[in-house]
Motif scaffolding. Structure first.
Motif, mmCIF file in Angstrom:
data_model
loop_
_atom_site.group_PDB
_atom_site.id
_atom_site.type_symbol
_atom_site.label_atom_id
_atom_site.label_comp_id
_atom_site.label_asym_id
_atom_site.label_seq_id
_atom_site.Cartn_x
_atom_site.Cartn_y
_atom_site.Cartn_z
ATOM 1 N N LEU A 278 81.926 32.382 19.657
ATOM 2 C CA LEU A 278 81.991 33.487 18.695
ATOM 3 C C LEU A 278 82.241 34.819 19.399
ATOM 4 O O LEU A 278 83.027 35.667 18.914
ATOM 5 C CB LEU A 278 80.682 33.556 17.896
ATOM 6 C CG LEU A 278 80.441 32.412 16.895
ATOM 7 C CD1 LEU A 278 79.077 32.571 16.231
ATOM 8 C CD2 LEU A 278 81.540 32.358 15.847
ATOM 9 N N ARG A 279 81.575 35.046 20.529
ATOM 10 C CA ARG A 279 81.790 36.281 21.265
ATOM 11 C C ARG A 279 83.227 36.390 21.777
ATOM 12 O O ARG A 279 83.829 37.470 21.771
ATOM 13 C CB ARG A 279 80.815 36.363 22.435
ATOM 14 C CG ARG A 279 79.373 36.643 22.021
ATOM 15 C CD ARG A 279 78.465 36.664 23.219
ATOM 16 N NE ARG A 279 77.095 36.984 22.817
ATOM 17 C CZ ARG A 279 76.068 36.981 23.667
ATOM 18 N NH1 ARG A 279 76.261 36.674 24.957
ATOM 19 N NH2 ARG A 279 74.852 37.282 23.222
ATOM 20 N N LYS A 280 83.761 35.271 22.213
ATOM 21 C CA LYS A 280 85.131 35.268 22.710
ATOM 22 C C LYS A 280 86.108 35.615 21.598
ATOM 23 O O LYS A 280 87.041 36.432 21.778
ATOM 24 C CB LYS A 280 85.458 33.888 23.316
ATOM 25 C CG LYS A 280 86.847 33.800 23.890
ATOM 26 C CD LYS A 280 87.095 32.423 24.481
ATOM 27 C CE LYS A 280 88.501 32.309 25.040
ATOM 28 N NZ LYS A 280 88.776 30.953 25.586
ATOM 29 N N LYS A 281 85.905 35.032 20.425
ATOM 30 C CA LYS A 281 86.771 35.338 19.290
ATOM 31 C C LYS A 281 86.606 36.804 18.839
ATOM 32 O O LYS A 281 87.588 37.461 18.447
ATOM 33 C CB LYS A 281 86.459 34.399 18.134
ATOM 34 C CG LYS A 281 86.908 32.965 18.373
ATOM 35 C CD LYS A 281 86.632 32.106 17.151
ATOM 36 C CE LYS A 281 87.121 30.688 17.376
ATOM 37 N NZ LYS A 281 86.875 29.829 16.191
ATOM 38 N N PHE A 282 85.367 37.367 18.913
ATOM 39 C CA PHE A 282 85.118 38.756 18.524
ATOM 40 C C PHE A 282 85.870 39.714 19.440
ATOM 41 O O PHE A 282 86.500 40.684 18.987
ATOM 42 C CB PHE A 282 83.614 39.038 18.551
ATOM 43 C CG PHE A 282 83.265 40.449 18.221
ATOM 44 C CD1 PHE A 282 83.384 40.934 16.909
ATOM 45 C CD2 PHE A 282 82.825 41.312 19.214
ATOM 46 C CE1 PHE A 282 83.069 42.260 16.613
ATOM 47 C CE2 PHE A 282 82.498 42.629 18.908
ATOM 48 C CZ PHE A 282 82.620 43.098 17.607
#
Length: 281
Positions: free
Chosen positions: A258-262
């Motif tokens: 999720l952090r990578k996509k954010f």
């Protein structure tokens, strides 16, 4: 008393071990004699069709001047002989594999041999065992001359020369049989591969190969298919989030994703804003 002596002379000689002693002479005018020891062939482990237990005679102490043809003629007086097999030592029948020609066999050892005489009728065995000991079997006769000494050596030397035409014919026939066996083996393997297909639940039907079949080496494609099936089975059997550490690692991986996509979305939005900015110069 004389009649009893005469009757005793015409009886068969049986020694311990169940062997019947047969007298053997090289010729009718020969003073020396030789002894053969025969008994009915009875071996529990013998499962060969070439040596039926009720029609096979086991013979010991066969002299070197007696070939298979000579032994066949000697015992033909007791009944029709189906086959004769001479060997250096007793053992099981070697019926598996192709029958090699004399050109491809190692030189036979010269010496006394053991033999297996197979009759066509089982009634021939009692006739052999009841043969009188004082009536010898004659090897060399006018109808069946047997060469010895210098004549035998000359014959062996002459036979040692190989004719190229005969050798080529034997090689061609052997290769034809070899190719035929290979084609049959490939067809059988193909059928087994078609039958051994994995079903929906992962079960594989295992079939029994033919008698005497050897384990065949797997090809690279077959190994890859087997490996893929094992991986699929392992994934199917694996229980997700069964242990606490598995659940914790799954959560960490999910948060990291999720952090990578954010971060990717933030960069994409900044790029779009930069493109819409007014630049007069």
């Amino acid at each position: 008393a004389p009649s009893k002596k005469k009757h005793a002379k015409n009886q068969a000689s049986v020694i311990p071990g169940g062997f019947t002693v047969l007298s053997l002479q090289f010729s009718s005018d020969s003073a020396a004699s030789h002894s053969l020891y025969v008994k009915e062939h009875r071996v529990r482990a013998e499962r060969s069709s070439h040596r039926p237990l009720d029609r096979t005679l086991f013979v010991l102490n066969i002299p070197p001047y007696c070939s298979e043809d000579v032994v066949k003629d000697l015992f033909s007086q007791f009944g029709s002989v189906q086959s004769v097999e001479l060997r250096d030592h007793p053992g099981s029948s070697q019926e598996a594999g192709p029958k090699l020609s004399k050109f491809f066999k190692p030189a036979e050892k010269q010496g006394f041999k053991v033999g297996y005489v197979v009759f066509q009728n089982s009634s021939s065995l009692p006739a052999v065992k009841s043969h009188p000991h004082d009536v010898p079997l004659v090897v060399c006769t006018e109808q069946r001359p047997v060469k010895t000494g210098l004549q035998k050596w000359i014959q062996q030397y002459t036979d040692s020369f190989i004719q190229p035409e005969q050798l080529q014919q034997k090689v061609d026939s052997f290769m034809e049989e070899y190719d035929k066996r290979k084609e049959e083996e490939a067809e059988r393997q193909k059928k087994e591969a078609e039958e051994e297909q994995e079903d929906e639940e992962g079960w594989v039907k295992v079939t029994r190969g033919h008698k005497g079949a050897k384990a065949r080496p797997h090809s690279e494609a077959a190994n890859q298919r087997t490996l893929q099936r094992e991986i699929t089975k392992k994934k199917r059997k694996e229980l997700l989030n069964f242990y606490t550490w598995q659940h914790r690692n799954t959560q960490k991986e999910h948060i990291a994703e999720l952090r990578k996509k954010f971060e990717e979305d933030k960069q994409r939005i900044a790029l779009l804003r930069a493109q819409r900015k007014f630049r007069p110069y």
